[in-house]
Design a protein around this motif. Structure first.
Motif, PDB file in Angstrom:
ATOM      1  N   THR A   7       0.859  -1.183   0.000  1.00 39.60           N
ATOM      2  CA  THR A   7       0.000   0.000   0.000  1.00 39.60           C
ATOM      3  C   THR A   7       0.895   1.233   0.000  1.00 39.60           C
ATOM      4  N   PHE A   8       0.767   2.031  -1.047  1.00 36.00           N
ATOM      5  CA  PHE A   8       1.554   3.250  -1.179  1.00 36.00           C
ATOM      6  C   PHE A   8       0.610   4.443  -1.234  1.00 36.00           C
ATOM      7  N   ARG A   9       1.008   5.514  -0.596  1.00 34.52           N
ATOM      8  CA  ARG A   9       0.234   6.749  -0.646  1.00 34.52           C
ATOM      9  C   ARG A   9       1.000   7.774  -1.470  1.00 34.52           C
ATOM     10  N   LEU A  10       0.343   8.356  -2.462  1.00 36.59           N
ATOM     11  CA  LEU A  10       0.963   9.390  -3.280  1.00 36.59           C
ATOM     12  C   LEU A  10       0.532  10.745  -2.746  1.00 36.59           C
ATOM     13  N   GLN A  11       1.516  11.520  -2.268  1.00 36.21           N
ATOM     14  CA  GLN A  11       1.214  12.758  -1.554  1.00 36.21           C
ATOM     15  C   GLN A  11       2.411  13.697  -1.631  1.00 36.21           C
ATOM     16  N   VAL A  26       7.997  18.247  -3.428  1.00 37.82           N
ATOM     17  CA  VAL A  26       8.030  17.128  -4.361  1.00 37.82           C
ATOM     18  C   VAL A  26       6.756  16.301  -4.229  1.00 37.82           C
ATOM     19  N   MET A  27       6.650  15.292  -5.085  1.00 34.53           N
ATOM     20  CA  MET A  27       5.532  14.352  -5.065  1.00 34.53           C
ATOM     21  C   MET A  27       6.098  12.983  -4.720  1.00 34.53           C
ATOM     22  N   CYS A  28       5.792  12.488  -3.519  1.00 33.58           N
ATOM     23  CA  CYS A  28       6.408  11.265  -3.017  1.00 33.58           C
ATOM     24  C   CYS A  28       5.397  10.127  -2.911  1.00 33.58           C
ATOM     25  N   PHE A  29       5.874   8.906  -3.138  1.00 36.40           N
ATOM     26  CA  PHE A  29       5.161   7.728  -2.672  1.00 36.40           C
ATOM     27  C   PHE A  29       5.543   7.518  -1.215  1.00 36.40           C
ATOM     28  N   HIS A  30       4.541   7.381  -0.348  1.00 37.10           N
ATOM     29  CA  HIS A  30       4.757   7.152   1.070  1.00 37.10           C
ATOM     30  C   HIS A  30       4.468   5.687   1.395  1.00 37.10           C
ATOM     31  N   GLN A  31       4.994   5.215   2.523  1.00 32.12           N
ATOM     32  CA  GLN A  31       4.656   3.885   3.022  1.00 32.12           C
ATOM     33  C   GLN A  31       4.553   3.944   4.539  1.00 32.12           C
ATOM     34  N   PHE A  32       3.753   3.042   5.111  1.00 32.29           N
ATOM     35  CA  PHE A  32       3.525   3.021   6.548  1.00 32.29           C
ATOM     36  C   PHE A  32       4.724   2.369   7.232  1.00 32.29           C
ATOM     37  N   ILE A  33       5.444   3.137   8.061  1.00 32.07           N
ATOM     38  CA  ILE A  33       6.696   2.705   8.677  1.00 32.07           C
ATOM     39  C   ILE A  33       6.614   2.945  10.181  1.00 32.07           C
ATOM     40  N   ILE A  70      -2.927   1.987  -4.338  1.00 41.58           N
ATOM     41  CA  ILE A  70      -2.463   3.365  -4.400  1.00 41.58           C
ATOM     42  C   ILE A  70      -3.501   4.262  -3.738  1.00 41.58           C
ATOM     43  N   GLN A  71      -3.095   4.967  -2.716  1.00 42.11           N
ATOM     44  CA  GLN A  71      -3.947   5.956  -2.076  1.00 42.11           C
ATOM     45  C   GLN A  71      -3.565   7.327  -2.636  1.00 42.11           C
ATOM     46  N   ASN A  72      -4.403   7.880  -3.469  1.00 47.21           N
ATOM     47  CA  ASN A  72      -4.119   9.191  -4.040  1.00 47.21           C
ATOM     48  C   ASN A  72      -4.522  10.276  -3.046  1.00 47.21           C
ATOM     49  N   ARG A  73      -3.536  10.944  -2.487  1.00 44.59           N
ATOM     50  CA  ARG A  73      -3.786  12.030  -1.539  1.00 44.59           C
ATOM     51  C   ARG A  73      -3.127  13.320  -2.019  1.00 44.59           C
ATOM     52  N   ILE A  74      -3.005  13.465  -3.334  1.00 44.27           N
ATOM     53  CA  ILE A  74      -2.383  14.660  -3.890  1.00 44.27           C
ATOM     54  C   ILE A  74      -3.255  15.879  -3.614  1.00 44.27           C
ATOM     55  N   SER A  75      -2.634  16.918  -3.115  1.00 44.46           N
ATOM     56  CA  SER A  75      -3.304  18.212  -2.949  1.00 44.46           C
ATOM     57  C   SER A  75      -2.223  19.283  -3.015  1.00 44.46           C
ATOM     58  N   ASP A  76      -2.636  20.505  -3.105  1.00 45.60           N
ATOM     59  CA  ASP A  76      -1.653  21.589  -3.152  1.00 45.60           C
ATOM     60  C   ASP A  76      -2.243  22.821  -2.485  1.00 45.60           C
ATOM     61  N   PRO A  77      -2.533  22.727  -1.180  1.00 46.11           N
ATOM     62  CA  PRO A  77      -3.228  23.841  -0.514  1.00 46.11           C
ATOM     63  C   PRO A  77      -2.396  25.109  -0.431  1.00 46.11           C
ATOM     64  N   ASN A  78      -1.071  24.987  -0.484  1.00 47.30           N
ATOM     65  CA  ASN A  78      -0.216  26.164  -0.335  1.00 47.30           C
ATOM     66  C   ASN A  78       0.408  26.609  -1.655  1.00 47.30           C
ATOM     67  N   ASP A  79      -0.099  26.084  -2.752  1.00 45.79           N
ATOM     68  CA  ASP A  79       0.420  26.456  -4.076  1.00 45.79           C
ATOM     69  C   ASP A  79       1.920  26.220  -4.179  1.00 45.79           C
TER      70      ASP A  79
END
Length: 285
Positions: A7-11, A26-33, A70-79
């Motif tokens: 399970t990877f989170r893209l954020q 940047v745009m990273c793949f995250h993992q639960f660690i 893939i958990q898509n959690r892409i956002s850009d609240p701070n531009d």
């Protein structure tokens, strides 16, 4: 044959590329660690999402079934990113034979909206070194850091290691190459907002740009910065550019605990093996 689930989170995240480049969004793949660096299943509450550039290694053997959520959690609240960044995504499994529904291209899959999940399923048919990356807004999301290696081995690999014909796993390392360039304003790339590495300001916002849009009338442009496992070279080419204890060394661990967080040291006569992934825009490095 085994079923291997990831399970990877893209954020988005901030990443220290090292001297001369500094911290960039940047745009990273995250993992639960967990706190010790061990991969924790999602049903285990102890742990936190940790970002990786490149993304976590997917390892398996021939005939294994791979399931990647893939958990898509892409956002850009701070531009923090260029205006062209899209929040939808897909993941393409480069070099892997699979069903069209899981190929991860806009031709075969409806993009995954931000805030939703999608599970890819495929079988590993042949040994090799492959990689995964977004294929929706890919020329931006890839350059921002969303890519990672896939390693598939077979019984021959194990037999050769047992016979000491090829290096063992603890002397086999993954190297992922990439390149990035920068611009000094949010928005589409132009010929005037490109910022070469030597001109990167110390305080003003800087954005990672589309490498292809550097101009010059060619489809094959070099980025300003070559990255090895997500790190730029150390100052004055000092030892410890990308795999020192203070740097980004997550490429040197398999499913389980981290390891090899020191400089790679080899003895005279010792054999090492390297799996190389070229995620740059070029066909060569």
């Amino acid at each position: 044959m085994a079923t291997r689930e990831f399970t990877f989170r893209l954020q988005e995240a901030q990443w220290d590329f090292g001297p001369g480049v500094g911290v960039q969004n940047v745009m990273c793949f995250h993992q639960f660690i967990d706190a010790t660096g061990v991969v924790v299943p999602l049903n285990d509450a102890s742990g936190s999402w940790e970002p990786f550039i490149p993304g976590p290694v997917i390892r398996g053997n021939v005939d294994d079934i791979i399931k990647v959520t893939i958990q898509n959690r892409i956002s850009d609240p701070n531009d923090n990113f260029v205006e062209a960044l899209k929040t939808a995504t897909t993941v393409h499994w480069h070099g892997v034979e699979l069903a069209n529904a899981f190929d991860g291209t806009p031709v075969t899959q409806t993009p995954i909206p931000s805030g939703t999940d999608f599970t890819y399923r495929f079988k590993l048919f042949r040994p090799g070194v492959f990689w995964y990356h977004p294929h929706w807004d890919s020329i931006i999301q890839n350059v921002l850091g969303a890519y990672g290696p896939i390693i598939c081995e077979d019984t021959l690999t194990a037999n050769l290691r047992t016979s000491n014909v090829i290096p063992h796993e603890d002397r086999t390392f993954n190297i992922t190459l990439a390149d990035v360039s920068f611009q000094d304003e949010r928005g589409e790339e132009t010929g005037s907002n490109h910022v070469p590495l030597a001109s990167i300001p110390g305080t003003s916002p800087i954005y990672i740009r589309n490498v292809l849009e550097l101009g010059g009338g060619s489809d094959q442009n070099f980025g300003d910065v070559l990255l090895v496992n997500g790190k730029h070279k150390a100052e004055n080419n000092e030892v410890g550019a990308f795999n020192d204890a203070a740097g980004n060394f997550q490429q040197f661990w398999s499913q389980g605990a981290r390891g090899n967080d020191q400089i790679i040291t080899a003895n005279v006569g010792e054999s090492l093996a390297f799996y190389i992934v070229n995620s740059g825009i070029h066909r060569f490095y």
